[in-house]
Scaffold this motif. Structure first.
Motif, PDB file in Angstrom:
ATOM      1  N   MET A 122       0.832  -1.204   0.000  1.00 24.53           N
ATOM      2  CA  MET A 122       0.000   0.000   0.000  1.00 24.53           C
ATOM      3  C   MET A 122       0.870   1.259   0.000  1.00 24.53           C
ATOM      4  O   MET A 122       0.612   2.212  -0.746  1.00 24.53           O
ATOM      5  N   LEU A 123       1.888   1.266   0.834  1.00 24.81           N
ATOM      6  CA  LEU A 123       2.759   2.437   0.933  1.00 24.81           C
ATOM      7  C   LEU A 123       3.553   2.638  -0.353  1.00 24.81           C
ATOM      8  O   LEU A 123       3.799   3.775  -0.769  1.00 24.81           O
ATOM      9  N   GLU A 124       3.934   1.543  -0.987  1.00 24.19           N
ATOM     10  CA  GLU A 124       4.642   1.653  -2.263  1.00 24.19           C
ATOM     11  C   GLU A 124       3.740   2.226  -3.352  1.00 24.19           C
ATOM     12  O   GLU A 124       4.221   2.837  -4.308  1.00 24.19           O
ATOM     13  N   ARG A 125       2.434   2.025  -3.213  1.00 22.94           N
ATOM     14  CA  ARG A 125       1.479   2.612  -4.146  1.00 22.94           C
ATOM     15  C   ARG A 125       1.213   4.081  -3.839  1.00 22.94           C
ATOM     16  O   ARG A 125       0.388   4.713  -4.503  1.00 22.94           O
ATOM     17  N   ARG A 126       1.899   4.593  -2.838  1.00 19.03           N
ATOM     18  CA  ARG A 126       1.823   6.005  -2.460  1.00 19.03           C
ATOM     19  C   ARG A 126       0.430   6.406  -2.009  1.00 19.03           C
ATOM     20  O   ARG A 126      -0.070   7.484  -2.354  1.00 19.03           O
ATOM     21  N   VAL A 127      -0.241   5.545  -1.241  1.00 20.73           N
ATOM     22  CA  VAL A 127      -1.522   5.953  -0.681  1.00 20.73           C
ATOM     23  C   VAL A 127      -1.307   7.169   0.208  1.00 20.73           C
ATOM     24  O   VAL A 127      -0.243   7.336   0.817  1.00 20.73           O
ATOM     25  N   CYS A 128      -2.319   8.028   0.283  1.00 23.50           N
ATOM     26  CA  CYS A 128      -2.153   9.248   1.078  1.00 23.50           C
ATOM     27  C   CYS A 128      -2.515   9.026   2.534  1.00 23.50           C
ATOM     28  O   CYS A 128      -2.298   9.902   3.372  1.00 23.50           O
ATOM     29  N   GLY A 129      -3.064   7.859   2.865  1.00 18.34           N
ATOM     30  CA  GLY A 129      -3.388   7.523   4.243  1.00 18.34           C
ATOM     31  C   GLY A 129      -3.694   6.041   4.336  1.00 18.34           C
ATOM     32  O   GLY A 129      -3.944   5.376   3.323  1.00 18.34           O
ATOM     33  N   LEU A 130      -3.672   5.527   5.567  1.00 16.95           N
ATOM     34  CA  LEU A 130      -3.837   4.094   5.765  1.00 16.95           C
ATOM     35  C   LEU A 130      -4.755   3.841   6.955  1.00 16.95           C
ATOM     36  O   LEU A 130      -4.566   4.398   8.040  1.00 16.95           O
ATOM     37  N   LEU A 131      -5.767   3.002   6.748  1.00 15.39           N
ATOM     38  CA  LEU A 131      -6.669   2.551   7.804  1.00 15.39           C
ATOM     39  C   LEU A 131      -6.450   1.059   8.002  1.00 15.39           C
ATOM     40  O   LEU A 131      -6.406   0.297   7.033  1.00 15.39           O
ATOM     41  N   LEU A 132      -6.340   0.647   9.266  1.00 14.50           N
ATOM     42  CA  LEU A 132      -5.982  -0.737   9.554  1.00 14.50           C
ATOM     43  C   LEU A 132      -6.944  -1.383  10.543  1.00 14.50           C
ATOM     44  O   LEU A 132      -7.267  -0.807  11.580  1.00 14.50           O
ATOM     45  N   THR A 133      -7.397  -2.581  10.214  1.00 15.08           N
ATOM     46  CA  THR A 133      -7.973  -3.495  11.203  1.00 15.08           C
ATOM     47  C   THR A 133      -6.905  -4.554  11.404  1.00 15.08           C
ATOM     48  O   THR A 133      -6.753  -5.461  10.600  1.00 15.08           O
ATOM     49  N   THR A 134      -6.140  -4.409  12.432  1.00 10.78           N
ATOM     50  CA  THR A 134      -4.860  -5.102  12.528  1.00 10.78           C
ATOM     51  C   THR A 134      -4.924  -6.392  13.336  1.00 10.78           C
ATOM     52  O   THR A 134      -5.755  -6.539  14.227  1.00 10.78           O
ATOM     53  N   CYS A 135      -4.023  -7.302  12.995  1.00  9.50           N
ATOM     54  CA  CYS A 135      -3.822  -8.488  13.835  1.00  9.50           C
ATOM     55  C   CYS A 135      -2.400  -8.510  14.396  1.00  9.50           C
ATOM     56  O   CYS A 135      -2.004  -9.479  15.047  1.00  9.50           O
ATOM     57  N   LEU A 136      -1.620  -7.441  14.156  1.00  5.80           N
ATOM     58  CA  LEU A 136      -0.255  -7.362  14.659  1.00  5.80           C
ATOM     59  C   LEU A 136      -0.234  -6.946  16.130  1.00  5.80           C
ATOM     60  O   LEU A 136      -1.174  -6.317  16.622  1.00  5.80           O
ATOM     61  N   GLU A 145       6.618   6.152   8.678  1.00  7.36           N
ATOM     62  CA  GLU A 145       5.693   6.587   7.630  1.00  7.36           C
ATOM     63  C   GLU A 145       4.900   7.807   8.091  1.00  7.36           C
ATOM     64  O   GLU A 145       4.671   8.739   7.313  1.00  7.36           O
ATOM     65  N   ARG A 146       4.488   7.781   9.346  1.00  2.00           N
ATOM     66  CA  ARG A 146       3.721   8.929   9.862  1.00  2.00           C
ATOM     67  C   ARG A 146       4.584  10.188   9.886  1.00  2.00           C
ATOM     68  O   ARG A 146       4.097  11.283   9.607  1.00  2.00           O
ATOM     69  N   ARG A 147       5.862  10.038  10.227  1.00  2.00           N
ATOM     70  CA  ARG A 147       6.759  11.199  10.238  1.00  2.00           C
ATOM     71  C   ARG A 147       6.917  11.784   8.836  1.00  2.00           C
ATOM     72  O   ARG A 147       7.185  12.965   8.683  1.00  2.00           O
ATOM     73  N   HIS A 148       6.755  10.926   7.826  1.00  2.00           N
ATOM     74  CA  HIS A 148       6.886  11.381   6.443  1.00  2.00           C
ATOM     75  C   HIS A 148       5.542  11.806   5.857  1.00  2.00           C
ATOM     76  O   HIS A 148       5.409  11.961   4.637  1.00  2.00           O
ATOM     77  N   ALA A 153      -4.664   5.382  10.858  1.00  2.00           N
ATOM     78  CA  ALA A 153      -5.699   5.254  11.883  1.00  2.00           C
ATOM     79  C   ALA A 153      -6.123   3.794  11.955  1.00  2.00           C
ATOM     80  O   ALA A 153      -5.989   3.042  10.985  1.00  2.00           O
ATOM     81  N   PHE A 154      -6.632   3.402  13.127  1.00  2.00           N
ATOM     82  CA  PHE A 154      -6.962   1.999  13.375  1.00  2.00           C
ATOM     83  C   PHE A 154      -8.459   1.834  13.595  1.00  2.00           C
ATOM     84  O   PHE A 154      -9.093   2.660  14.269  1.00  2.00           O
ATOM     85  N   GLY A 161       2.540  -0.086  20.416  1.00  2.00           N
ATOM     86  CA  GLY A 161       3.856   0.475  20.137  1.00  2.00           C
ATOM     87  C   GLY A 161       3.826   1.875  19.578  1.00  2.00           C
ATOM     88  O   GLY A 161       4.864   2.528  19.479  1.00  2.00           O
ATOM     89  N   ILE A 162       2.657   2.375  19.184  1.00  2.00           N
ATOM     90  CA  ILE A 162       2.511   3.760  18.740  1.00  2.00           C
ATOM     91  C   ILE A 162       1.181   4.298  19.280  1.00  2.00           C
ATOM     92  O   ILE A 162       0.297   3.530  19.658  1.00  2.00           O
ATOM     93  N   THR A 163       1.089   5.601  19.313  1.00  2.00           N
ATOM     94  CA  THR A 163      -0.167   6.253  19.687  1.00  2.00           C
ATOM     95  C   THR A 163      -0.812   6.782  18.421  1.00  2.00           C
ATOM     96  O   THR A 163      -0.204   7.573  17.700  1.00  2.00           O
ATOM     97  N   ALA A 164      -2.027   6.324  18.142  1.00  2.00           N
ATOM     98  CA  ALA A 164      -2.700   6.715  16.906  1.00  2.00           C
ATOM     99  C   ALA A 164      -4.203   6.730  17.124  1.00  2.00           C
ATOM    100  O   ALA A 164      -4.714   6.151  18.084  1.00  2.00           O
TER     101      ALA A 164
END
Length: 340
Positions: A122-136, A145-148, A153-154, A161-164
């Motif tokens: 997704m990031l390689e496709r240069r999406v402008c934002g990312l929404l995750l339903t995560t299992c990590l 990525e956020r710094r860049h 958002a989740f 490990g991060i605040t989001a």
């Protein structure tokens, strides 16, 4: 203009359009980029050639070359075939469309390695934002990525490990609501058929169930708990196992839509059906008379997309953990009393 052919297996190129129109590649490029100093007659020839060949300019590549932001937002969900996640995606898409943004969706199948791979893609496709339903269980890799400038958002499950920003359900409250409802019907032996133990949604719903059982003075509730059912088949087996106990539960709480469906199949030929409350509403639940803990997956998607848009508009504010309300919908299955 004879002599120009295109491969049936590839998209026509701008160079082919220019040759068919009898103009230079630079002139064709000016036409598609809307640049000045191109006559109407020349532009018409280029567009006619593009229509004949079936050429479509790569808008995303063009905008990225100009330094513009991508118009795509990535959404990673556990399973696009699950109606819950399909409704979440519908809410995200509905909100993004109003901003002229497009949604790119992929399923992780609750596979941590696949989630990492899809995130990179997704990031390689240069999406402008990312929404995750995560299992990590660790998301520190997303901090760079956020710094860049790529907001994350989740949905449904919080990050580690991060605040989001997170948009989830009141899982513990909903489970407690369902359990107290069954207790109010007079049940004491209440079984729980749950999802994968490693998922935070499962743990929060078990915590709500446990709290309600302890309030009622029931300490041995765990003997009636069966976890790690992630599809209707395994849920059916877990429910059948509970009902085969010497002292089976007189009521069941199922922790998501697919587990409820599997449990209903297990109860199909049971003469003395236990009371049943399921977390998540689902299609035909009203016709089947299934009492559920209901909520709005579309609202989850819309709220998550709104938080992402705040970041893209430069007004993010402090990260929020938003918990959406749930409600009990009595339809009959959760109102069965225990046998005399």
């Amino acid at each position: 203009m004879p002599g120009v052919t295109t491969s049936a297996r590839s998209r026509p190129t701008m160079d082919e359009v220019a040759r068919l129109a009898g103009v230079s590649l630079k002139t064709a490029s000016r036409v598609f980029n809307g640049e000045p100093h191109v006559t109407e007659r020349t532009a018409a020839k280029v567009h006619a050639a593009a229509d004949e060949l079936g050429f479509r300019p790569n808008v995303i590549a063009r905008e990225l070359r100009r330094g513009a932001r991508s118009t795509s937002v990535g959404l990673l969900i556990a399973d696009v075939a699950n109606p819950f996640y399909a409704r979440v995606a519908r809410g995200v898409e509905r909100r993004l469309r109003r901003e002229g943004l497009q949604l790119v969706t992929a399923s992780t199948d609750e596979d941590a390695d696949l989630e990492r791979q899809l995130t990179v893609e997704m990031l390689e496709r240069r999406v402008c934002g990312l929404l995750l339903t995560t299992c990590l269980t660790d998301h520190a890799h997303l901090e760079a990525e956020r710094r860049h400038g790529v907001p994350v958002a989740f949905l449904d499950r919080p990050p580690h490990g991060i605040t989001a920003d997170t948009v989830a359900l009141d899982n513990a409250g909903g489970a407690a609501l369902a359990t107290r409802h069954l207790l109010a019907q007079g049940h004491r032996r209440i079984g729980l058929v749950g999802d994968l133990s490693r998922l935070p949604t499962h743990r929060e719903r078990v915590a709500g169930f446990e709290a309600a059982m302890h309030e009622a003075g029931i300490a041995d509730w765990q003997r009636y708990m069966r976890a790690d059912s992630h599809d209707s088949e395994s849920a059916g087996r877990a429910a059948a196992d509970l009902l085969a106990l010497p002292e089976p539960p007189t009521a069941l709480f199922t922790t998501n839509n697919r587990i409820t469906v599997g449990t209903l199949r297990a109860l199909r030929d049971t003469a003395q059906k236990p009371a049943l409350v399921g977390f998540d509403d689902f299609e035909l639940a009203d016709l089947l008379g299934v009492t559920v803990v209901s909520h709005s997956p579309e609202q989850m998607g819309e709220s998550g997309a709104a938080r992402l848009l705040d970041h893209l508009h430069g007004t993010p504010g402090a990260p929020r953990d938003e918990r959406l309300p749930v409600r009990l919908v009595p339809r009959g299955s959760g109102e069965r009393p225990p046998p005399p």
